[in-house]
Write an enzyme that holds these catalytic residues in place. Structure first.
Site, PDB file in Angstrom:
ATOM      1  N   ARG A 301      25.626 -10.979  14.270  1.00 23.64           N
ATOM      2  CA  ARG A 301      26.267  -9.669  14.119  1.00 23.64           C
ATOM      3  C   ARG A 301      26.859  -9.196  15.441  1.00 23.64           C
ATOM      4  NH1 ARG A 301      22.506  -6.955   9.325  1.00 23.64           N
ATOM      5  NH2 ARG A 301      23.582  -8.213   7.776  1.00 23.64           N
ATOM      6  N   TYR A 445      33.103  -8.841   7.344  1.00 24.92           N
ATOM      7  CA  TYR A 445      32.161  -9.981   7.248  1.00 24.92           C
ATOM      8  C   TYR A 445      30.928  -9.802   8.128  1.00 24.92           C
ATOM      9  CZ  TYR A 445      35.087 -12.277  10.996  1.00 24.92           C
ATOM     10  OH  TYR A 445      35.797 -12.595  12.117  1.00 24.92           O
ATOM     11  N   GLU A 446      29.983 -10.715   7.946  1.00 28.29           N
ATOM     12  CA  GLU A 446      28.676 -10.661   8.621  1.00 28.29           C
ATOM     13  C   GLU A 446      27.937  -9.355   8.291  1.00 28.29           C
ATOM     14  OE1 GLU A 446      27.614 -13.506  10.091  1.00 28.29           O
ATOM     15  OE2 GLU A 446      25.737 -12.399  10.079  1.00 28.29           O
ATOM     16  N   GLY A 447      28.005  -8.968   7.011  1.00 27.15           N
ATOM     17  CA  GLY A 447      27.419  -7.700   6.563  1.00 27.15           C
ATOM     18  C   GLY A 447      28.430  -6.596   6.801  1.00 27.15           C
ATOM     19  N   GLN A 452      25.654  -2.314   7.417  1.00 31.93           N
ATOM     20  CA  GLN A 452      25.059  -2.093   8.755  1.00 31.93           C
ATOM     21  C   GLN A 452      24.485  -0.681   8.851  1.00 31.93           C
ATOM     22  OE1 GLN A 452      24.971  -4.673  10.871  1.00 31.93           O
ATOM     23  NE2 GLN A 452      26.215  -5.838   9.443  1.00 31.93           N
TER      24      GLN A 452
END
Ligand SMILES: Cc1cc2nc3c(=O)[nH]c(=O)nc-3n(C[C@H](O)[C@H](O)[C@H](O)COP(=O)(O)OP(=O)(O)OC[C@H]3O[C@@H](n4cnc5c(N)ncnc54)[C@H](O)[C@@H]3O)c2cc1C
Length: 597
Positions: A301, A445-447, A452
């Site tokens: 992240r 992306y990546e959550g 978050q």
């Protein structure tokens, strides 16, 4: 063209995030500040001189797919080879596998430079580094022996195969299946979408880490396992063997990051290999795959957060250069420079200067947040016991803010960069538009940044019963008090503005902790995204002030003081409104929801 801001990066690492103190304490063994400076200098040279020119070309050309083979833009395979031969892929990797075991902070700084030069290119190593970390933490000795050295050297790249058409933010519903075989291997069947650098021509082998479900696995996230699936099987002597049954079916046509192939991957359609199904090897324990992925989540992240900083930096450089050249109108007080008649460079117009300083302040603030997060991770590895725990919590708290605030401001700053360019910003040839196109994926992306915010509010605020966040707030206040105590007119109202912003953050934090303690989860989640931005803005203000205090002490001129004052007296005004949105927003949201039915 992008020029790596090595001095600014070094200053932020050393004096804002804490690297120089850690070096003095000998936390990183015999790593010296001279070596750090040399590494940053060389990374800057490579990023500006070698990646940036091919980054622009790569955006225009894009990745292509023909007969199952993906080709990257012209010159990229050689560029990648030069890059990995420079040893950049293994900066933080274990020495046992050929890495350099350097602090995470240095790698994050280098990643910033690779991404500023070309985010599409930098994605390949970013994913490989994530795969190396997962394998180092959870792989069996046999897997590590077979794969890690080549991955650390960058000869083989890595991917993360999580997403499926119906399983994005909610991986609990993924369907890819893994069937055990008598020899201890597995056969993988299924489809993954949006796989970054899933197929390409820059490395000999691609090591896919794939989430899949065993036949008898429990439903949901507790039934997911992690597998290593190589594109080419590896023989006992380490040489490449047969092609595995994994195929890139298509690549996406995207808004940005055109040079990065985003692939739909098919595992097990029988096209390759004698036995049907992609050969996979279990990483970690059965049904613990998601937990394995979570151990590397902080770093992954943060690696996306730094993409936001990187794009913001490159967009700001381009906009400032343009605004110095472009003349238009007559700015107040402008009496001409003898070159352009009565017209002034647009940088002289207060509104343009306001945009450029906003870009600069947000970029530097987000950089400091990302580096502070990396510092916390490093400290968690270089301390023992309670201190290690404290720093691990600090990294966990800062990670969602580093990811989301930085990627949000990456989009905001890139958009402002276009505005500074006027109509030319909308025209591709200036390159300003590319930054906005590339920046836009990072909040997704990546959550997603919404995910978050949920993580920040529901999992990170309650760390140590709320003491971790309260401890951080107390540290922020000390900086604000220090600014006031200096009685330096250059800071203007910075001390007061910082204290007011921190008070707003404190009030919002207390309200969110209470709402959750009382079980009012929906109220808390309604304010999660404004809270995340509030936190990012406050950290930006404080970190700029921290840097400015150091600059004053070192008699480094007034630039940092002016920027931190600009931040405090202009941009921090938003914090009070954000606090209101956190605290008072949920009732009106609930009332208006039916409009969406
Ligand atoms: C260019 C690109 C590269 C990518 N690379 C990879 C890769 O290498 N590997 C990989 O596995 N995946 C990759 N992805 C996939 C990416 O991680 C997902 O797109 C992302 O996680 C979001 O999932 P989704 O697209 O299904 O959106 P959804 O999950 O459907 O989300 C849609 C919206 O709903 C919101 N939402 C969803 N659930 C919740 C919730 N519980 N609470 C509140 N809001 C919610 C989201 O925040 C978002 O705003 C990539 C995607 C792209 C476009």
């Amino acid at each position: 063209m992008y020029s790596a801001p090595v001095e600014e990066i070094a200053f932020t690492l050393n004096h804002v995030a804490g690297l120089s103190g850690a070096l003095e304490e000998g936390r990183f063994g015999d790593l010296s500040s001279d070596l750090v400076a040399a590494i940053l200098e060389e990374a800057g040279r490579f990023a500006s001189g070698e990646i940036a020119p091919l980054g622009e070309k790569g955006d225009r050309e894009g990745a292509k797919l023909e007969d199952g083979e993906v080709t990257t833009p012209k010159g990229w395979p050689d560029l990648y080879r030069h890059w990995r031969e420079g040893g950049w892929n293994g900066l933080t990797a274990p020495e046992a596998y050929g890495g350099q075991n350097l602090p995470h902070m240095l790698n994050v700084a280098a990643l910033e430079m690779w991404n500023s030069a070309s985010m599409a290119f930098a994605l390949a190593p970013t994913l490989t580094m994530g795969a190396i970390e997962a394998l180092t933490s959870h792989g069996s000795d046999a897997l590590k022996e077979t794969y890690l050295e080549k991955m650390v050297s960058g000869e083989w790249t890595g991917t993360m195969n999580l997403t499926e058409p119906h399983a994005g933010s909610d991986l609990g519903v993924l369907k890819t299946r893994a069937e055990p075989r008598d020899d201890g291997t597995y056969r993988i069947f299924g489809q993954k979408i949006f796989i970054t650098w899933g197929e390409h021509d820059v490395a000999d082998n691609i090591i896919h880490l794939v989430l899949a479900r065993l036949p008898d696995a429990p439903a949901g996230t507790r039934g997911i396992s992690l597998f290593l699936v190589p594109k080419f099987l590896v023989n006992e002597d380490g040489a490449l063997g047969e092609r595995n049954d994994v195929l890139c079916h298509s690549i996406e046509h995207k808004l940005g990051i055109h040079g990065s192939p985003t692939c739909t991957m098919i595992f097990g359609d029988g096209r390759f290999g004698e036995e049907w199904g992609a050969v996979g090897y279990l990483v970690g324990e059965e049904n613990k795959g998601l937990a394995c992925m979570f151990t590397m989540m902080n770093n992954a992240r943060l690696a996306v957060g730094i993409q936001g900083v990187a794009i913001a930096e490159a967009a700001t450089q381009k906009a400032i250069a343009f605004a110095k050249e472009r003349t238009q109108g007559k700015a107040p007080g402008w009496s001409g420079d003898g070159k352009n008649g009565a017209m002034s460079p647009i940088i002289r117009h207060p509104d343009v200067a306001q945009m450029l300083l906003t870009m600069k302040a947000l970029t530097q603030g987000a950089r400091a947040i990302c580096y502070a997060c990396a510092y916390a991770t490093d400290m968690s590895h270089h301390h023992e016991g309670e201190k290690a725990q404290h720093w691990a919590e600090r990294a966990a708290l800062l990670t969602p803010i580093a990811k989301s605030f930085s990627t949000d401001i990456g989009v905001d700053v890139a958009s402002l960069g276009i505005q500074v360019h006027g109509g030319m910003g909308f025209i591709e040839e200036t390159g300003a538009a590319r930054y906005l196109r590339d920046a836009r994926i990072a909040p997704i992306y990546e959550g997603t940044n919404g995910i978050q915010a949920i993580d920040l509010v529901t999992r990170k605020l309650p760390l140590s019963g709320g003491d971790q966040v309260k401890g951080l707030l107390a540290e922020l206040k000390q900086v604000a008090d220090e600014v006031s105590a200096r009685n330096d007119t250059g800071f203007g109202e910075t001390g007061d503005r910082l204290r007011a912003a921190i008070a707003a953050l404190e009030a919002a934090t207390a309200w969110l902790l209470l709402a959750q303690a009382e079980g009012r989860t929906a109220d808390a989640l309604a304010g999660a995204t404004p809270y995340q931005r509030l936190f990012g803005l406050v950290l930006t203000g404080v970190y700029l002030a921290k840097g400015a205090l150091v600059a004053v002490d070192n008699s480094e001129g007034s630039g940092r003081v002016s920027l931190c004052r600009f931040m405090a007296e202009n941009l921090l005004a938003e914090t009070s409104a954000l606090k209101d949105r956190v605290i008072a927003g949920s009732a009106s949201l609930a009332a208006a929801r039916s409009l969406l039915d």
